[in-house]
Design an enzyme around this catalytic site. Structure first.
Site, mmCIF file in Angstrom:
data_model
loop_
_atom_site.group_PDB
_atom_site.id
_atom_site.type_symbol
_atom_site.label_atom_id
_atom_site.label_comp_id
_atom_site.label_asym_id
_atom_site.label_seq_id
_atom_site.Cartn_x
_atom_site.Cartn_y
_atom_site.Cartn_z
ATOM 1 N N ASP A 238 -35.996 34.170 17.462
ATOM 2 C CA ASP A 238 -36.385 33.304 16.355
ATOM 3 C C ASP A 238 -37.413 33.967 15.439
ATOM 4 O O ASP A 238 -38.148 34.847 15.897
ATOM 5 C CB ASP A 238 -36.917 31.960 16.896
ATOM 6 C CG ASP A 238 -38.127 32.118 17.814
ATOM 7 O OD1 ASP A 238 -38.066 32.950 18.736
ATOM 8 O OD2 ASP A 238 -39.125 31.402 17.611
ATOM 9 N N GLU B 172 -44.384 27.062 13.878
ATOM 10 C CA GLU B 172 -43.004 26.714 14.192
ATOM 11 C C GLU B 172 -42.349 26.050 12.978
ATOM 12 O O GLU B 172 -42.918 25.127 12.396
ATOM 13 C CB GLU B 172 -42.947 25.738 15.372
ATOM 14 C CG GLU B 172 -43.438 26.302 16.695
ATOM 15 C CD GLU B 172 -42.355 27.054 17.465
ATOM 16 O OE1 GLU B 172 -41.238 27.221 16.925
ATOM 17 O OE2 GLU B 172 -42.642 27.458 18.609
ATOM 18 N N HIS C 98 -41.224 35.767 15.833
ATOM 19 C CA HIS C 98 -41.234 35.859 17.286
ATOM 20 C C HIS C 98 -40.295 36.978 17.746
ATOM 21 O O HIS C 98 -40.572 37.683 18.715
ATOM 22 C CB HIS C 98 -40.797 34.515 17.883
ATOM 23 C CG HIS C 98 -41.290 34.279 19.271
ATOM 24 N ND1 HIS C 98 -40.919 33.172 20.004
ATOM 25 C CD2 HIS C 98 -42.115 34.995 20.075
ATOM 26 C CE1 HIS C 98 -41.500 33.221 21.187
ATOM 27 N NE2 HIS C 98 -42.230 34.313 21.263
ATOM 28 N N HIS D 160 -41.982 31.095 14.104
ATOM 29 C CA HIS D 160 -41.011 30.695 15.106
ATOM 30 C C HIS D 160 -40.030 29.691 14.497
ATOM 31 O O HIS D 160 -40.255 29.183 13.402
ATOM 32 C CB HIS D 160 -41.688 29.984 16.288
ATOM 33 C CG HIS D 160 -42.780 30.741 16.964
ATOM 34 N ND1 HIS D 160 -42.615 31.335 18.194
ATOM 35 C CD2 HIS D 160 -44.065 30.964 16.609
ATOM 36 C CE1 HIS D 160 -43.755 31.895 18.571
ATOM 37 N NE2 HIS D 160 -44.652 31.686 17.615
#
Length: 222
Positions: free
Chosen positions: A199, A153, A189, A71
């Site tokens: 993303d 992330e 993602h 992400h």
């Protein structure tokens, strides 16, 4: 490899919610089983900065944790080096601190890991638990990717590029994750939720990650 069915992890205590760098000091309550020389302790990476999130749950019985989902996030969008991602995942974000936060007010989300622009790695949820990062999703014929994936992330913005330190840390993490989990796939993602999420976006260099890892091409979404 047989599906991994770890026991559900206890929620972090109030004492464990303080940020702990590099596994020192207070530990999440389950992070004590593997001994001082192991890279992993009960689903927690010893070399990461620990910031336990209350936003997680048990994985389904028989879940095979074989997917890494990449992400991108920055809070406020496009602003780097703040502590707002920590606050969002910890459930302590001040919704009044920035106008953008009104659009996500009340959101309860988390990822297993966050890699900032300098390559610093933070962990929020045990890899044996289900973080809330994927949402409505499907990959390799399975729906609800939260059940059997590890969410990572990267500090960044859709369409923006990422730093060499982030690629290096992400590749290292993907390899390290193969110790506690049977990781065989890496997707963004945008791949597991097409049309809904974008993303990490076009600025992410998938060939660079593939080259760094050297895994078979069919294990990557792009």
């Amino acid at each position: 490899m047989q599906p991994v069915t770890p026991a559900p992890m206890n929620r972090p205590t109030a004492e464990a919610t303080a940020v702990v760098p590099h596994g020192e000091g207070n530990q999440p309550p389950e992070a004590a089983a593997s001994g001082p020389h192991s890279l992993w302790e009960g689903g927690w990476l010893r070399t990461a900065r620990w910031h336990p999130s209350p936003h997680f749950g048990p994985r389904p019985e028989g879940a095979e944790i074989d997917l890494v989902v990449v992400h991108s996030i920055s809070l406020p969008p496009g602003q780097y080096g703040t502590d707002q991602v920590d606050r969002l995942f910890a459930g302590t974000l001040d919704w009044e601190a920035h106008p953008y936060f009104q659009a996500i007010r009340g959101l309860e989300v988390s990822a297993h890991f966050f890699i900032d622009r300098q390559g610093v790695l933070t962990q929020y949820v045990s890899v044996f638990d289900r973080a809330w990062h994927a949402g409505v999703s499907c990959w390799r014929g399975r729906s609800n990717c939260n059940n059997d994936s590890v969410g990572v992330e990267l500090e960044g913005l859709e369409g923006d590029t990422f730093e060499p330190a982030q690629y290096a840390r992400l590749a290292w993490l993907c390899e390290a994750l193969r110790s506690p989990c049977p990781i065989r796939h890496v997707a963004g993602h945008e791949h597991i939720a097409p049309g809904r999420k974008q993303d990490p976006g076009p600025g992410f260099d998938w060939p660079r990650l593939r080259q760094a890892l050297g895994w078979p091409a069919d294990q990557f979404a792009a």
